[in-house]
Design a protein around this motif. Structure first.
Motif, PDB file in Angstrom:
ATOM      1  N   GLU A  69       7.778  22.963   0.193  1.00 18.01           N
ATOM      2  CA  GLU A  69       8.938  23.263   0.526  1.00 18.01           C
ATOM      3  C   GLU A  69       9.507  24.328  -0.465  1.00 18.01           C
ATOM      4  O   GLU A  69      10.311  25.195  -0.018  1.00 18.01           O
ATOM      5  CB  GLU A  69      10.090  22.143   0.641  1.00 18.01           C
ATOM      6  N   LEU A  70       9.193  24.181  -1.761  1.00 19.73           N
ATOM      7  CA  LEU A  70       9.751  25.301  -2.606  1.00 19.73           C
ATOM      8  C   LEU A  70       8.875  26.523  -2.281  1.00 19.73           C
ATOM      9  O   LEU A  70       9.654  27.541  -2.247  1.00 19.73           O
ATOM     10  CB  LEU A  70       9.286  24.751  -4.103  1.00 19.73           C
ATOM     11  N   ASN A  71       7.548  26.681  -2.196  1.00 19.60           N
ATOM     12  CA  ASN A  71       7.165  27.536  -1.830  1.00 19.60           C
ATOM     13  C   ASN A  71       7.368  28.385  -0.284  1.00 19.60           C
ATOM     14  O   ASN A  71       6.981  29.616  -0.271  1.00 19.60           O
ATOM     15  CB  ASN A  71       5.741  27.318  -1.729  1.00 19.60           C
ATOM     16  N   LYS A  72       8.322  27.679   0.495  1.00 18.39           N
ATOM     17  CA  LYS A  72       8.681  28.332   1.478  1.00 18.39           C
ATOM     18  C   LYS A  72       9.985  28.933   1.423  1.00 18.39           C
ATOM     19  O   LYS A  72      10.476  29.782   2.404  1.00 18.39           O
ATOM     20  CB  LYS A  72       8.796  27.351   2.820  1.00 18.39           C
ATOM     21  N   ILE A 115       6.562  20.728 -11.928  1.00 14.63           N
ATOM     22  CA  ILE A 115       6.742  21.729 -10.787  1.00 14.63           C
ATOM     23  C   ILE A 115       7.962  22.397 -10.712  1.00 14.63           C
ATOM     24  O   ILE A 115       7.873  23.673 -10.594  1.00 14.63           O
ATOM     25  CB  ILE A 115       6.688  20.695  -9.361  1.00 14.63           C
ATOM     26  N   LEU A 116       9.096  21.899 -11.097  1.00  9.10           N
ATOM     27  CA  LEU A 116      10.342  22.637 -11.251  1.00  9.10           C
ATOM     28  C   LEU A 116      10.320  23.518 -12.424  1.00  9.10           C
ATOM     29  O   LEU A 116      10.751  24.703 -12.196  1.00  9.10           O
ATOM     30  CB  LEU A 116      11.462  21.461 -11.483  1.00  9.10           C
ATOM     31  N   ASP A 117       9.692  23.047 -13.583  1.00  9.79           N
ATOM     32  CA  ASP A 117       9.661  24.163 -14.587  1.00  9.79           C
ATOM     33  C   ASP A 117       8.634  25.318 -14.246  1.00  9.79           C
ATOM     34  O   ASP A 117       8.991  26.445 -14.686  1.00  9.79           O
ATOM     35  CB  ASP A 117       9.092  23.431 -15.715  1.00  9.79           C
ATOM     36  N   ASP A 118       7.342  25.010 -13.541  1.00  9.95           N
ATOM     37  CA  ASP A 118       6.692  26.251 -13.274  1.00  9.95           C
ATOM     38  C   ASP A 118       7.334  27.032 -12.147  1.00  9.95           C
ATOM     39  O   ASP A 118       7.035  28.336 -11.917  1.00  9.95           O
ATOM     40  CB  ASP A 118       5.514  25.565 -12.466  1.00  9.95           C
ATOM     41  N   PHE A 119       8.016  26.454 -10.977  1.00  8.20           N
ATOM     42  CA  PHE A 119       8.926  27.186 -10.086  1.00  8.20           C
ATOM     43  C   PHE A 119       9.925  28.059 -10.854  1.00  8.20           C
ATOM     44  O   PHE A 119      10.139  29.045  -9.872  1.00  8.20           O
ATOM     45  CB  PHE A 119       9.266  26.065  -9.056  1.00  8.20           C
ATOM     46  N   LYS A 120      10.245  27.627 -11.748  1.00  6.62           N
ATOM     47  CA  LYS A 120      11.500  28.631 -12.386  1.00  6.62           C
ATOM     48  C   LYS A 120      11.169  30.107 -12.625  1.00  6.62           C
ATOM     49  O   LYS A 120      11.972  30.913 -12.290  1.00  6.62           O
ATOM     50  CB  LYS A 120      11.934  27.956 -13.761  1.00  6.62           C
ATOM     51  N   ILE A 121       9.727  30.274 -12.927  1.00  6.18           N
ATOM     52  CA  ILE A 121       9.210  31.702 -12.978  1.00  6.18           C
ATOM     53  C   ILE A 121       9.148  32.301 -11.761  1.00  6.18           C
ATOM     54  O   ILE A 121       9.762  33.402 -11.483  1.00  6.18           O
ATOM     55  CB  ILE A 121       7.994  31.596 -13.691  1.00  6.18           C
ATOM     56  N   LYS A 122       8.924  31.496 -10.729  1.00  5.14           N
ATOM     57  CA  LYS A 122       8.853  32.045  -9.540  1.00  5.14           C
ATOM     58  C   LYS A 122      10.039  32.400  -8.664  1.00  5.14           C
ATOM     59  O   LYS A 122      10.361  33.616  -8.149  1.00  5.14           O
ATOM     60  CB  LYS A 122       7.995  31.293  -8.383  1.00  5.14           C
ATOM     61  N   ALA A 123      10.998  31.439  -9.052  1.00  5.70           N
ATOM     62  CA  ALA A 123      12.432  31.509  -8.618  1.00  5.70           C
ATOM     63  C   ALA A 123      12.850  32.866  -9.103  1.00  5.70           C
ATOM     64  O   ALA A 123      13.653  33.552  -8.580  1.00  5.70           O
ATOM     65  CB  ALA A 123      13.134  30.359  -9.012  1.00  5.70           C
ATOM     66  N   GLU A 124      12.798  33.151 -10.319  1.00  6.44           N
ATOM     67  CA  GLU A 124      13.111  34.446 -10.940  1.00  6.44           C
ATOM     68  C   GLU A 124      12.879  35.531 -10.279  1.00  6.44           C
ATOM     69  O   GLU A 124      13.428  36.482  -9.976  1.00  6.44           O
ATOM     70  CB  GLU A 124      12.965  34.436 -12.326  1.00  6.44           C
ATOM     71  N   GLU A 125      11.325  35.880  -9.950  1.00  7.30           N
ATOM     72  CA  GLU A 125      11.047  36.842  -9.304  1.00  7.30           C
ATOM     73  C   GLU A 125      11.254  37.028  -8.003  1.00  7.30           C
ATOM     74  O   GLU A 125      11.560  38.085  -7.612  1.00  7.30           O
ATOM     75  CB  GLU A 125       9.447  36.748  -9.521  1.00  7.30           C
TER      76      GLU A 125
END
Length: 525
Positions: free
Chosen positions: A457-460, A484-494
């Protein structure tokens, strides 16, 4: 214990008639002396029944252990097997003292119901040849693949060319008596409730055998009759008991065999306890730790005098329940009936046609595997029906432990699937600026099992989205999810995704570290 003797005694007679061929058949299928099966039945009734806290469970030699016993006798010898049975009993007593009985409660209801139904189907399939007088397969052999190279269905096909007219006729007469007695006569008066239909069917079977034994067409040959060992004297009777050998007590193989017997016997017992409690009209609960202690004590005594290993057995237990048994006195009295019969009237027992006993077991099997139960489980949904059917299939085409294991594996898979699906709830809202607000509410407990669903869901999430993660109701959040949330933080910023966390402490926008935030959540307010 003595309040319901008017119901317990007739039930004990039915269980007695069911137990005799099973004790002998399981001994035969195990490659052990026939008398060893009777010893196990007597100990299971009197000793285990006396110590057990089960109101309706009946113990005796179990078909599920036949393969283990057969292999042990082949490699160790019979006297050494008895030593392994004693060791297994001691280990079971240890299981009881360590309170390992709780294991039985971790099996799903769908698997337990599948076990009962599968055993019912096996009883019916295995008794069809005996019903028609084809008795090449021992009564206690419940496995699909048999030691003689045949299987359950091939035995039925072989029966077609080996039907015994006399055995078939008395089986049909016995079945008619049983059905009429239960459906009609039992409601006509106290006499028909006190005297059970199976007893009448057995007596009629004995009379039929005696009247037709000289007939060319209707006579029932000796191999179609019960075969209880008949001692010539008191010395020969005592000689049937065997003492265990102590020579190999220090060898690893003996202890491995003993532990295997203890483990399998304990598991079978706990499953049968769970099933028996479900069949109990009064829904009484058996203390499982006490049951393990009782079974262990029974196995120690059985092994010391030459008997097979013992478990609680669902065939006998269900026959006890269906015959109106109310307390454990029925199990104890069935043990005394076995003891008295082999001492006083073994010759009379050997007049009983096996086809009559097959008719009795037919009804037991039908009540366990009623067609209405299949419809009930189907209506309960696939999460109940699939483990139910897998358990039945495994039991019919394998054995009890295979069916239970397969059903349990499927049940665990169902839990994993539902846990994957129910890890969070997703709510999407449109904003005026054309972006999206996504609200993700996490469940009460979120573990690594839910990692895949949440990551998906995060990747969507689209660019420029706004994620609201609600963990207000979450009591446990696995470390894997925080990673997962810590790793997703980088993608979220991008992707220019803003994240707001809603918790019991309030809300926080785009925390520097999700791990630090959730660690803070654990501290007292």
């Amino acid at each position: 214990m003595f309040k319901h003797l008017n119901k317990d005694f007739p039930a004990s007679i039915v269980v007695f008639f069911v137990a005799i061929p099973l004790c002998l058949g399981i001994a035969l299928a195990s490659g052990a002396p026939l008398f060893s099966g009777l010893i196990a039945g007597i100990i299971g009734g009197i000793v285990v029944g006396g110590i057990s806290g089960s109101s309706l469970g009946v113990s005796g030699p179990a078909a599920g252990l036949a393969a283990i016993v057969l292999a042990a006798i082949s490699s160790l010898g019979y006297e050494n097997l008895l030593l392994a049975v004693v060791i297994g009993g001691v280990i079971q007593i240890g299981f009881g003292l360590l309170k390992a009985g709780i294991i039985g409660y971790y099996f799903p209801n769908s698997v337990i119901k599948g076990m009962l139904t599968g055993i019912g189907i096996i009883i019916i399939l295995k008794q069809i040849p005996h019903f028609f007088g084809y008795d090449s397969d021992p009564q206690g052999d419940w496995a699909f693949f048999q030691v003689d190279g045949e299987n359950t269905f091939s035995e039925i096909f072989n029966m077609v060319n080996n039907i015994s007219p006399g055995a078939t006729i008395i089986a049909v007469i016995g079945m008619t008596i049983l059905v009429l007695w239960e459906a009609v006569l039992s409601k006509k008066g106290k006499f028909f409730k006190l005297v059970q239909g199976p007893l009448v069917a057995v007596v009629v079977g004995i009379v039929f055998y005696l009247l037709t034994k000289d007939s060319e067409t209707l006579s029932i040959s000796a191999d179609h009759l019960v075969n209880v060992p008949v001692p010539d004297s008191f010395d020969s009777f005592v000689g049937q008991f065997t003492l265990p050998s102590l020579e190999m007590i220090g060898t690893l193989e003996i202890w491995i065999t003993g532990f295997t017997i203890a483990l399998v016997a304990s598991l079978e017992t706990l499953l049968c306890v769970e099933a028996t409690d479900k069949l109990d009209p009064h829904k009484r609960t058996t203390p499982t730790n006490r049951e393990l202690f009782a079974q262990g004590t029974g196995n120690v005594m059985s092994g010391l005098i030459g008997g097979l290993p013992i478990t609680q057995v669902i065939v006998r237990s269900s026959a006890n329940i269906q015959s109106g048994g109310q307390t454990k006195m029925s199990a104890i009295m069935h043990g005394f009936l076995l003891l008295i019969s082999i001492v006083i009237i073994p010759n009379i027992l050997n007049y009983i046609p096996l086809s009559v006993l097959a008719a009795i077991l037919f009804l037991v099997g039908y009540k366990l595997a009623k067609p209405s139960l299949f419809a009930q489980m189907y209506q309960a949904g696939w999460k109940q029906f699939v483990p139910f059917m897998v358990t039945i299939t495994g039991i019919v085409f394998g054995d009890l432990l295979i069916g239970i294991s397969l059903g349990l594996v499927v049940g665990i898979c169902v839990i994993l699937i539902k846990s994957y699906q129910n890890s969070h709830f997703l709510h999407i809202e449109n904003l005026d600026n054309g972006g999206k607000t996504i609200k993700m509410k996490l469940a009460e407990e979120v573990t690594f099992i839910n990692k895949g669903a949440i990551l998906k869901e995060l990747n969507k999430l689209e660019d420029n989205s706004y994620l609201i993660m609600d963990v207000t109701n979450t009591k446990y959040l696995d470390s894997d999810i925080i990673d997962i949330l810590d790793d997703f933080k980088i993608k979220a910023e991008e992707k220019n995704i803003d994240i707001k966390i809603v918790s019991e402490r309030g809300t926080v926008e785009n925390p520097e570290s999700y791990r630090q935030f959730f660690e803070l959540e654990k501290k007292p307010a």
